[in-house]
Design a protein around this motif. Structure first.
Motif, PDB file in Angstrom:
ATOM      1  N   GLY A 164       0.838  -1.055  -0.130  1.00 44.97           N
ATOM      2  CA  GLY A 164       0.072   0.026  -0.020  1.00 44.97           C
ATOM      3  C   GLY A 164       0.873   1.327   0.008  1.00 44.97           C
ATOM      4  N   PRO A 165       0.187   2.437  -0.042  1.00 44.83           N
ATOM      5  CA  PRO A 165       0.826   3.817  -0.112  1.00 44.83           C
ATOM      6  C   PRO A 165       2.081   3.980   1.229  1.00 44.83           C
ATOM      7  CG  PRO A 165      -1.270   4.115   0.542  1.00 44.83           C
ATOM      8  CD  PRO A 165      -1.148   2.606   0.034  1.00 44.83           C
ATOM      9  N   CYS A 166       3.173   4.224   1.069  1.00 45.99           N
ATOM     10  CA  CYS A 166       4.153   4.443   2.333  1.00 45.99           C
ATOM     11  C   CYS A 166       3.680   5.732   2.905  1.00 45.99           C
ATOM     12  CB  CYS A 166       5.543   4.689   1.379  1.00 45.99           C
ATOM     13  SG  CYS A 166       6.251   2.983   0.695  1.00 45.99           S
ATOM     14  N   TRP A 167       2.903   6.567   2.433  1.00 49.61           N
ATOM     15  CA  TRP A 167       2.691   7.761   3.322  1.00 49.61           C
ATOM     16  C   TRP A 167       2.066   7.480   4.576  1.00 49.61           C
ATOM     17  CZ3 TRP A 167      -2.246   8.326   4.919  1.00 49.61           C
ATOM     18  CH2 TRP A 167      -3.249   7.935   4.309  1.00 49.61           C
ATOM     19  N   VAL A 168       1.493   6.185   4.705  1.00 47.21           N
ATOM     20  CA  VAL A 168       1.077   5.927   6.161  1.00 47.21           C
ATOM     21  C   VAL A 168       2.142   6.110   7.181  1.00 47.21           C
ATOM     22  CG1 VAL A 168      -0.134   3.948   7.437  1.00 47.21           C
ATOM     23  CG2 VAL A 168      -0.760   4.472   5.027  1.00 47.21           C
ATOM     24  N   GLY A 169       3.225   5.489   6.910  1.00 47.71           N
ATOM     25  CA  GLY A 169       4.347   5.217   7.978  1.00 47.71           C
ATOM     26  C   GLY A 169       5.474   6.282   7.515  1.00 47.71           C
ATOM     27  N   ALA A 170       5.193   6.945   6.400  1.00 45.70           N
ATOM     28  CA  ALA A 170       6.743   7.855   5.992  1.00 45.70           C
ATOM     29  C   ALA A 170       6.964   8.788   7.036  1.00 45.70           C
ATOM     30  CB  ALA A 170       6.252   8.535   4.763  1.00 45.70           C
ATOM     31  N   GLY A 171       8.110   8.854   7.321  1.00 42.33           N
ATOM     32  CA  GLY A 171       8.888   9.818   8.458  1.00 42.33           C
ATOM     33  C   GLY A 171       8.627   9.018   9.792  1.00 42.33           C
ATOM     34  N   LYS A 172       8.211   7.825  10.075  1.00 38.35           N
ATOM     35  CA  LYS A 172       8.107   7.223  11.178  1.00 38.35           C
ATOM     36  C   LYS A 172       8.636   5.806  11.177  1.00 38.35           C
ATOM     37  CE  LYS A 172       3.438   9.328  11.565  1.00 38.35           C
ATOM     38  NZ  LYS A 172       1.868   9.256  11.781  1.00 38.35           N
ATOM     39  N   CYS A 173       8.665   5.314  12.415  1.00 37.41           N
ATOM     40  CA  CYS A 173       9.001   4.084  12.426  1.00 37.41           C
ATOM     41  C   CYS A 173       7.562   3.078  12.362  1.00 37.41           C
ATOM     42  CB  CYS A 173       9.682   3.550  13.745  1.00 37.41           C
ATOM     43  SG  CYS A 173       8.823   3.819  15.143  1.00 37.41           S
ATOM     44  N   VAL A 174       7.545   1.987  11.817  1.00 37.87           N
ATOM     45  CA  VAL A 174       6.641   0.976  11.654  1.00 37.87           C
ATOM     46  C   VAL A 174       7.053  -0.097  11.975  1.00 37.87           C
ATOM     47  CG1 VAL A 174       5.087   2.445   9.997  1.00 37.87           C
ATOM     48  CG2 VAL A 174       6.982   0.934   9.308  1.00 37.87           C
ATOM     49  N   ALA A 175       6.071  -0.891  12.901  1.00 36.05           N
ATOM     50  CA  ALA A 175       6.504  -2.314  13.372  1.00 36.05           C
ATOM     51  C   ALA A 175       5.286  -3.117  13.616  1.00 36.05           C
ATOM     52  CB  ALA A 175       7.443  -1.792  14.682  1.00 36.05           C
ATOM     53  N   GLY A 176       5.776  -4.336  13.907  1.00 37.38           N
ATOM     54  CA  GLY A 176       4.689  -5.403  14.014  1.00 37.38           C
ATOM     55  C   GLY A 176       5.280  -6.709  14.610  1.00 37.38           C
ATOM     56  N   ILE A 177       4.250  -7.503  15.410  1.00 39.80           N
ATOM     57  CA  ILE A 177       4.790  -8.674  15.915  1.00 39.80           C
ATOM     58  C   ILE A 177       4.349  -9.815  15.254  1.00 39.80           C
ATOM     59  CG2 ILE A 177       2.779  -8.716  17.670  1.00 39.80           C
ATOM     60  CD1 ILE A 177       4.584  -9.688  19.925  1.00 39.80           C
ATOM     61  N   THR A 178       5.290 -10.879  15.350  1.00 38.93           N
ATOM     62  CA  THR A 178       5.136 -12.315  14.731  1.00 38.93           C
ATOM     63  C   THR A 178       4.899 -13.287  15.868  1.00 38.93           C
ATOM     64  OG1 THR A 178       5.810 -11.414  12.521  1.00 38.93           O
ATOM     65  CG2 THR A 178       5.590 -13.911  12.985  1.00 38.93           C
ATOM     66  N   SER A 179       3.957 -14.174  15.744  1.00 41.84           N
ATOM     67  CA  SER A 179       3.995 -15.225  16.729  1.00 41.84           C
ATOM     68  C   SER A 179       3.676 -16.472  15.898  1.00 41.84           C
ATOM     69  CB  SER A 179       2.914 -14.859  17.877  1.00 41.84           C
ATOM     70  OG  SER A 179       1.678 -14.476  17.275  1.00 41.84           O
ATOM     71  N   THR A 180       3.548 -17.586  16.743  1.00 43.81           N
ATOM     72  CA  THR A 180       3.235 -18.980  16.347  1.00 43.81           C
ATOM     73  C   THR A 180       2.346 -19.784  17.327  1.00 43.81           C
ATOM     74  OG1 THR A 180       3.861 -20.948  15.269  1.00 43.81           O
ATOM     75  CG2 THR A 180       5.263 -19.650  16.636  1.00 43.81           C
ATOM     76  N   ASN A 181       1.781 -20.706  16.882  1.00 40.78           N
ATOM     77  CA  ASN A 181       1.155 -21.451  17.782  1.00 40.78           C
ATOM     78  C   ASN A 181       1.519 -23.107  17.950  1.00 40.78           C
ATOM     79  OD1 ASN A 181      -0.340 -22.183  15.790  1.00 40.78           O
ATOM     80  ND2 ASN A 181      -2.159 -22.085  16.417  1.00 40.78           N
ATOM     81  N   ASP A 182       2.446 -23.269  16.834  1.00 39.42           N
ATOM     82  CA  ASP A 182       2.776 -24.725  16.592  1.00 39.42           C
ATOM     83  C   ASP A 182       4.180 -24.890  15.781  1.00 39.42           C
ATOM     84  OD1 ASP A 182       2.456 -23.646  13.791  1.00 39.42           O
ATOM     85  OD2 ASP A 182       0.660 -24.776  13.135  1.00 39.42           O
ATOM     86  N   THR A 183       4.966 -23.717  15.764  1.00 39.49           N
ATOM     87  CA  THR A 183       6.325 -23.932  14.798  1.00 39.49           C
ATOM     88  C   THR A 183       7.368 -23.207  15.901  1.00 39.49           C
ATOM     89  OG1 THR A 183       4.998 -23.558  13.139  1.00 39.49           O
ATOM     90  CG2 THR A 183       7.431 -23.375  13.019  1.00 39.49           C
ATOM     91  N   LYS A 184       8.649 -23.922  15.946  1.00 37.31           N
ATOM     92  CA  LYS A 184       9.685 -23.479  16.569  1.00 37.31           C
ATOM     93  C   LYS A 184      10.505 -23.221  15.169  1.00 37.31           C
ATOM     94  CE  LYS A 184      10.314 -26.449  20.643  1.00 37.31           C
ATOM     95  NZ  LYS A 184      11.123 -27.490  21.181  1.00 37.31           N
ATOM     96  N   PHE A 185      10.918 -21.702  15.264  1.00 33.05           N
ATOM     97  CA  PHE A 185      11.561 -21.143  14.070  1.00 33.05           C
ATOM     98  C   PHE A 185      12.640 -20.173  14.586  1.00 33.05           C
ATOM     99  CE2 PHE A 185      10.985 -18.369  10.129  1.00 33.05           C
ATOM    100  CZ  PHE A 185      12.113 -18.665   9.587  1.00 33.05           C
ATOM    101  N   SER A 186      13.899 -20.202  14.082  1.00 25.06           N
ATOM    102  CA  SER A 186      14.741 -19.149  14.462  1.00 25.06           C
ATOM    103  C   SER A 186      15.867 -19.040  13.180  1.00 25.06           C
ATOM    104  CB  SER A 186      15.892 -19.776  15.689  1.00 25.06           C
ATOM    105  OG  SER A 186      16.950 -18.896  15.795  1.00 25.06           O
ATOM    106  N   PHE A 187      15.803 -17.671  12.826  1.00 29.20           N
ATOM    107  CA  PHE A 187      16.641 -17.718  11.654  1.00 29.20           C
ATOM    108  C   PHE A 187      17.484 -16.288  11.756  1.00 29.20           C
ATOM    109  CE2 PHE A 187      12.898 -14.804  11.191  1.00 29.20           C
ATOM    110  CZ  PHE A 187      13.167 -13.928  10.362  1.00 29.20           C
TER     111      PHE A 187
END
Length: 205
Positions: A164-187
């Motif tokens: 989508g359009p970058c203006w939503v977060g332009a000039g700011k930090c944008v972040a989110g959290i990712t989780s799982t209920n069934d997987t072990k994953f490390s990268f």
């Protein structure tokens, strides 16, 4: 914006809540012809996460601080990814994508992966991002959209989570959290010859 958690990633641009824009096995035309890796990152036209950290439901007051790895365990450890979107990118489109090569394709990174492959992404409010004090009990402010339905991810694919359009977060930090209920994953997040991890890519019409 909505984010995918590993992927619960990051809210840079708006799309239909709960919609995964691309989740499919890649064909030959989707691969980088030089390496056979899923997806490419145009030089100068993408953002590497500027902050990665974890939170733990079983240790809700533990602050993990800055990390180089994405780490996920079932119903416990989640990872937060944060991007700084320059104000100069307000006129661009932002694509949030997770690149997930096969282990054999990686030269400067590695991962461990076992389980069902279900991940949940939830975006935070633009401008509200993680820091050294972030814990499970002290998360950034929630964003305007509910979490994505579970998304199945497995090696050998590239996943477009949001665009989508970058203006939503332009000039700011944008972040989110990712989780799982069934997987072990490390990268190890890496944008070398065969990129792996979560990125924001820019494009212009």
């Amino acid at each position: 914006m909505k984010l995918v958690a590993l992927l619960t990633t990051v809210g840079i641009a708006y799309a239909v809540p709960g919609q995964l824009l691309s989740k499919r096995a890649l064909t030959a035309r989707d691969l980088d012809p030089r390496t056979g890796c899923p997806g490419t990152l145009p030089p100068g036209e993408f953002e590497f996460p500027h902050y990665i950290t974890q939170v733990s439901k079983s240790q809700p007051d533990k602050a993990f601080g800055p990390q180089y790895f994405g780490v996920f365990t079932p119903n416990d450890v989640s990872s937060i990814f944060s991007f700084d979107i320059p104000a100069s990118r307000a006129g661009a489109n932002c694509t949030l994508e997770f690149l997930f090569p096969h282990q054999s394709q990686l030269k400067t990174s590695s991962y461990s992966y076992s389980g069902g492959g279900s991940f949940f992404f939830t975006g935070f409010k633009p401008g509200s991002c993680p820091n050294g004090q972030t814990t499970y009990n002290n998360l950034p402010q929630p964003g305007p959209f509910p979490p994505f339905p579970p998304i199945h991810m497995e090696p050998g694919n590239a996943y477009i989570i949001d665009i989508g359009p970058c203006w939503v977060g332009a000039g700011k930090c944008v972040a989110g959290i990712t989780s799982t209920n069934d997987t072990k994953f490390s990268f190890f997040q890496d944008f070398g010859e065969c990129p792996i991890g979560l990125y924001t890519a820019y494009s212009y019409l």
